[in-house]
Design a protein around this motif. Structure first.
Motif, PDB file in Angstrom:
ATOM      1  N   ALA A 236       0.841  -1.163  -0.004  1.00  0.00           N
ATOM      2  CA  ALA A 236      -0.008   0.035   0.045  1.00  0.00           C
ATOM      3  C   ALA A 236       0.944   1.304  -0.111  1.00  0.00           C
ATOM      4  O   ALA A 236       0.617   2.179  -0.668  1.00  0.00           O
ATOM      5  N   VAL A 237       1.919   1.330   0.650  1.00  0.00           N
ATOM      6  CA  VAL A 237       2.723   2.203   0.743  1.00  0.00           C
ATOM      7  C   VAL A 237       3.478   2.760  -0.654  1.00  0.00           C
ATOM      8  O   VAL A 237       3.691   3.690  -1.155  1.00  0.00           O
ATOM      9  N   ALA A 238       3.752   1.607  -1.259  1.00  0.00           N
ATOM     10  CA  ALA A 238       4.283   1.512  -2.887  1.00  0.00           C
ATOM     11  C   ALA A 238       3.413   2.105  -3.565  1.00  0.00           C
ATOM     12  O   ALA A 238       4.019   2.813  -4.553  1.00  0.00           O
ATOM     13  N   ALA A 239       2.270   1.520  -3.586  1.00  0.00           N
ATOM     14  CA  ALA A 239       1.098   2.419  -4.216  1.00  0.00           C
ATOM     15  C   ALA A 239       0.881   3.951  -3.982  1.00  0.00           C
ATOM     16  O   ALA A 239       0.633   4.625  -5.167  1.00  0.00           O
TER      17      ALA A 239
ATOM     18  N   THR B 283      11.822  -0.865  -3.204  1.00  0.00           N
ATOM     19  CA  THR B 283      12.132   0.369  -2.681  1.00  0.00           C
ATOM     20  C   THR B 283      11.560   0.807  -1.494  1.00  0.00           C
ATOM     21  O   THR B 283      12.287   1.363  -0.503  1.00  0.00           O
ATOM     22  N   VAL B 284      10.357   0.507  -1.250  1.00  0.00           N
ATOM     23  CA  VAL B 284       9.911   0.629   0.020  1.00  0.00           C
ATOM     24  C   VAL B 284      10.783  -0.019   1.211  1.00  0.00           C
ATOM     25  O   VAL B 284      10.865   0.496   2.189  1.00  0.00           O
ATOM     26  N   LYS B 285      10.875  -1.268   0.808  1.00  0.00           N
ATOM     27  CA  LYS B 285      11.710  -1.980   1.977  1.00  0.00           C
ATOM     28  C   LYS B 285      13.241  -1.429   2.183  1.00  0.00           C
ATOM     29  O   LYS B 285      13.364  -1.218   3.445  1.00  0.00           O
ATOM     30  N   SER B 286      13.530  -1.079   1.006  1.00  0.00           N
ATOM     31  CA  SER B 286      15.236  -0.757   1.302  1.00  0.00           C
ATOM     32  C   SER B 286      15.230   0.675   1.881  1.00  0.00           C
ATOM     33  O   SER B 286      15.926   0.998   2.916  1.00  0.00           O
TER      34      SER B 286
END
Length: 165
Positions: free
Chosen positions: A130-133, A141-144
């Motif tokens: 949801a953050v990526a969206a 990218t969100v994870k890193s």
């Protein structure tokens, strides 16, 4: 909007969601007054697009608008050459939005994308997907970026604790 039921639905959404999205806007901008301005601008734009937003998830739609609006403001500000910084009279700890001052300072020290990821993951309790969206990037990218942001937050908070001793 010309339909009274749509206007009532929009008004009910704003009333129910104001505090939640206001807190997100403050955390994204780092300033209560700037956060209020950002949220109000986004709500005006959401009003125009209410039919489209109401068909899906209006909270997600508004959240994306807040993130994009904050990035746009930041980019505009980078192009301006202010001659002097205005004094910051905003007290982000006033009202119902009290936050630990050390954490607030540590959050403000993060790059804007990392700050947005931390706010959306931990304050809004969104999944990585949801953050990526919301940010228009990949889950990787969100994870890193989340990992880097959390490491920076831990280090900053550790330094503040050691300095307080």
């Amino acid at each position: 909007m010309s339909d009274p039921t749509e206007e009532a639905a929009y008004a009910a959404f704003v009333e129910a969601a104001w505090n939640r999205h206001m807190a997100v806007a403050i955390l994204l901008t780092g300033d209560r007054h700037r956060g209020e301005e950002l949220l109000q601008d986004c709500l005006v734009r959401l009003y125009v697009r209410w039919r489209r937003a109401a068909l899906t998830d209006p909270h997600a739609y508004l959240r994306r608008m807040l993130v994009n609006g904050n990035v746009s403001w930041w980019r505009r500000r980078q192009r301006e050459l202010p001659t002097a910084e205005p004094p910051d009279h905003a007290d982000p700890r006033s009202g119902p939005y009290e936050r630990d001052e050390d954490l607030r300072r540590a959050l403000l020290s993060l790059p804007r994308r990392q700050r947005a990821i931390v706010v959306l993951r931990h304050y809004e309790d969104l999944t990585e997907k949801a953050v990526a969206a919301a940010l228009g990037c990949s889950v990787g990218t969100v994870k890193s970026q989340h990992s880097r942001a959390m490491a920076r937050l831990r280090a900053a908070l550790r330094e503040n604790q050691e300095a307080a001793r």
